[in-house]
Design an enzyme around this catalytic site. Structure first.
Site, PDB file in Angstrom:
ATOM      1  N   GLY A 117       0.823  -1.213   0.000  1.00  0.00           N
ATOM      2  CA  GLY A 117       0.000   0.000   0.000  1.00  0.00           C
ATOM      3  C   GLY A 117       0.850   1.251   0.000  1.00  0.00           C
ATOM      4  N   CYS A 118       1.893   1.231   0.803  1.00  0.00           N
ATOM      5  CA  CYS A 118       2.750   2.409   0.922  1.00  0.00           C
ATOM      6  C   CYS A 118       3.514   2.659  -0.368  1.00  0.00           C
ATOM      7  CB  CYS A 118       3.719   2.224   2.079  1.00  0.00           C
ATOM      8  SG  CYS A 118       2.857   1.774   3.589  1.00  0.00           S
ATOM      9  N   THR A 119       3.877   1.584  -1.034  1.00  0.00           N
ATOM     10  CA  THR A 119       4.574   1.736  -2.314  1.00  0.00           C
ATOM     11  C   THR A 119       3.628   2.359  -3.333  1.00  0.00           C
ATOM     12  OG1 THR A 119       5.927  -0.180  -1.801  1.00  0.00           O
ATOM     13  CG2 THR A 119       5.843   0.506  -4.093  1.00  0.00           C
ATOM     14  N   ALA A 126       3.256   6.052  -2.418  1.00  0.00           N
ATOM     15  CA  ALA A 126       4.444   6.859  -2.724  1.00  0.00           C
ATOM     16  C   ALA A 126       4.564   7.076  -4.232  1.00  0.00           C
ATOM     17  CB  ALA A 126       5.691   6.183  -2.176  1.00  0.00           C
TER      18      ALA A 126
END
Lengths: 214, 335
Positions: A108-110, A113
């Protein structure tokens, strides 16, 4: 020190949201559910209401209160991916998007970002800066930023102190660090808070939409 | 220049290019393939000797214009000398297909028999109990619930095995290794004999259902247990069918797949595409959409990451052990 607590976002949520976007009506129907439960799939957005006014004495006094819309975001100094200390005050004078995310190199964070990266020019055009904050150390941020060619600042909130200070809610009964984004205006006042754990790209859509309409 | 490549029988690591856009899994095609030239379409003859295949593929032939690939199918006819395809590791195609590890042993058959027995006893108890009491609705509903939950259980187990541990993990090590191998060579499951494919699940079912058979008589409980355990035991067969081609499947199986009663070939094929993080359920697949839409497994992965510090395999670029072998097909395509 003054001990009058600011109304927390949780309690004030139903009344605030009633005037807000339809998306957040769910929380009013189910007021006993933690905000984080709904935010995972629907997203929860708190926008600045022109009627909302926080007495200035409240803003600075309570260190226990969460950062909510209309309040001045508490300052912090954290290390960026190059090990340099960066203060929030450095960005005063222009809008800032501060997004808290669980951890580097998670799916999710990738996605989040990379979505910020892909829309970075639009954020710059709107005059805004983007800052990502997680509990990872600077070397993790450096590798993450390098791998995905992230053009913005990533800050290391080791110990999750700033996350706690700002009152970013955790998800899934406290097991997951929450994914919450704040848009600060050029005076450092919070104008938008968006929370959505499992639809990370929506953070970009919502914040950009807000900045472009402001 | 590009043509369909040989069936898996001759080239186990070749992908059926005919199916590239249609199916997303390796499986032995049902028909004979054409030559690798643009003009020649010839039937093949059974190659008299085992074809030696080594990596990287090198086609040694003195007649490139009419080069044909001999195939290990008895119905094939060829008029040209077959080329010798070489790989650097000495594995023969026929040996891969005749690998004893794909065949059923008496031990496998015994476990499948015992698993089936326990399930049938449970089913019998449910039916007789329902008949005695005259209430059929609840046992039947319990059976439906069993069928639905078996799909969920298959997904959770599959997700766990696909993402965590390795061949050295206690108890599950061999299963994990088998799943890893399955991702690399998905089509092999269609070559496994029946009892070979099912025996591990049959063993688990035997141990679980036997005590329930001995202790309980309630028809509703047995309605649930018999259907749930039966579906779990046969999930490997449903899984194998999901890797097969339509033409090789019985029309009834195809109908059940199309109706969503059994997991479909296309749905399971989606699981075999990077990043290999969706469509884990393999009984009916009825839970897949919900689990994937609501990112349930991603949430579980995040929790395990933050609580235990373990990263699931699906978060990283797939290693060569995991990625489906397609190298040889692209090399052939270039010829």
């Amino acid at each position: 020190m003054a001990s009058i607590p600011l109304p927390t976002a949780k309690h004030s949520l139903p009344s605030l949201l009633h005037a807000q976007t339809p998306k957040t009506l769910l929380s009013q129907k189910l007021p006993n559910l933690p905000k984080s439960f709904q935010s995972q799939f629907c997203g929860v957005k708190l926008s600045h209401s022109s009627n909302f006014a926080v007495p200035s004495s409240f803003k600075k006094s309570s260190i226990l209160a969460k950062v909510s819309k209309g309040s001045v975001a508490p300052s912090f100094s954290l290390k960026d991916q190059d090990g340099k200390t960066v203060s929030l005050s450095k960005f005063k004078g222009k809008p800032v998007v501060v997004y808290f995310y669980p951890a580097d190199e998670t799916p999710g964070c990738t996605k989040q970002a990379c979505a910020f990266r892909d829309s970075y020019e639009k954020f710059k055009k709107a005059g805004a800066e983007v800052i990502g904050i997680s509990g990872d150390d600077p070397s993790s941020h450096k590798a993450f930023a390098k791998k995905y060619r992230l053009p913005f600042t990533l800050l290391s909130d080791e110990g999750n102190k700033v996350r706690k200070d700002w009152g970013v809610p955790a998800d899934l009964f406290g097991t997951l660090p929450g994914r919450q984004t704040y848009v600060l205006d050029k005076n450092g006042v919070v104008q938008l808070i968006y929370n959505n754990q499992f639809q990370p790209e929506k953070h970009i859509d919502e914040t950009l939409k807000f900045l472009q309409s402001a | 220049m590009f043509a369909e490549v040989a069936p898996m029988s001759a080239f186990p690591h070749l992908r059926s290019l005919h199916h590239v856009n249609q199916c997303h899994y390796l499986s032995p095609p049902s028909h004979i393939y054409r030559s690798i030239t643009t003009t020649t379409t010839k039937s093949r003859r059974r190659h008299p000797e085992p074809l030696v295949v080594d990596l990287p593929w090198v086609l040694n032939t003195s007649t490139p214009a009419t080069t044909t690939i001999a195939l290990d199918e008895p119905s094939l006819q060829s008029t040209d000398p077959p080329p010798v395809l070489k790989r650097s590791s000495p594995v023969t195609t026929t040996s891969m297909l005749n690998d004893p590890s794909l065949k059923s042993t008496w031990s496998h058959r015994a476990w499948v028999a015992s698993g089936c027995t326990t399930v049938l006893v449970s089913l019998a108890k449910s039916v007789t109990g329902a008949a005695d009491s005259g209430t059929w609705l609840q046992p039947i509903l319990a059976g439906v619930v069993g069928y639905v939950l078996a799909d969920l259980g298959s997904g959770v187990y599959h997700w766990g095995i696909d993402n965590y541990g390795n061949e050295n993990t206690p108890v599950f090590g061999s299963q994990i290794e088998a799943f890893q191998g399955h991702h690399k060579w998905p089509w092999i499951i269609t070559r496994r004999q029946f009892a070979n494919n099912l025996h591990a699940l049959a063993r688990a079912v035997s141990f679980t259902v036997l005590p329930i058979d001995l202790i309980f008589n309630d028809p509703v409980l047995h309605g649930f247990v018999s259907v749930c355990s039966g579906c779990i035991m046969f999930s490997q067969q449903f899984h194998a069918w999901a890797h097969s081609t339509k033409s090789k499947l019985h029309p009834l199986v195809v109908a059940l797949q199309d109706a969503g009663v059994l997991v479909s070939r296309s749905m399971h094929g989606a699981h075999h595409r990077p990043p290999y993080d969706s469509n884990y359920c393999i009984v009916s697949g009825v839970w897949n959409e919900l689990l994937d839409t609501y990112k349930v497994f991603e949430a579980l992965e995040m929790i395990l990451f933050f609580k235990l510090g373990v990263r699931p395999r699906s978060w990283s670029e797939p290693s060569s052990n995991w990625t489906e072998e397609t190298d040889t097909s692209s090399l052939i395509a270039e010829l």
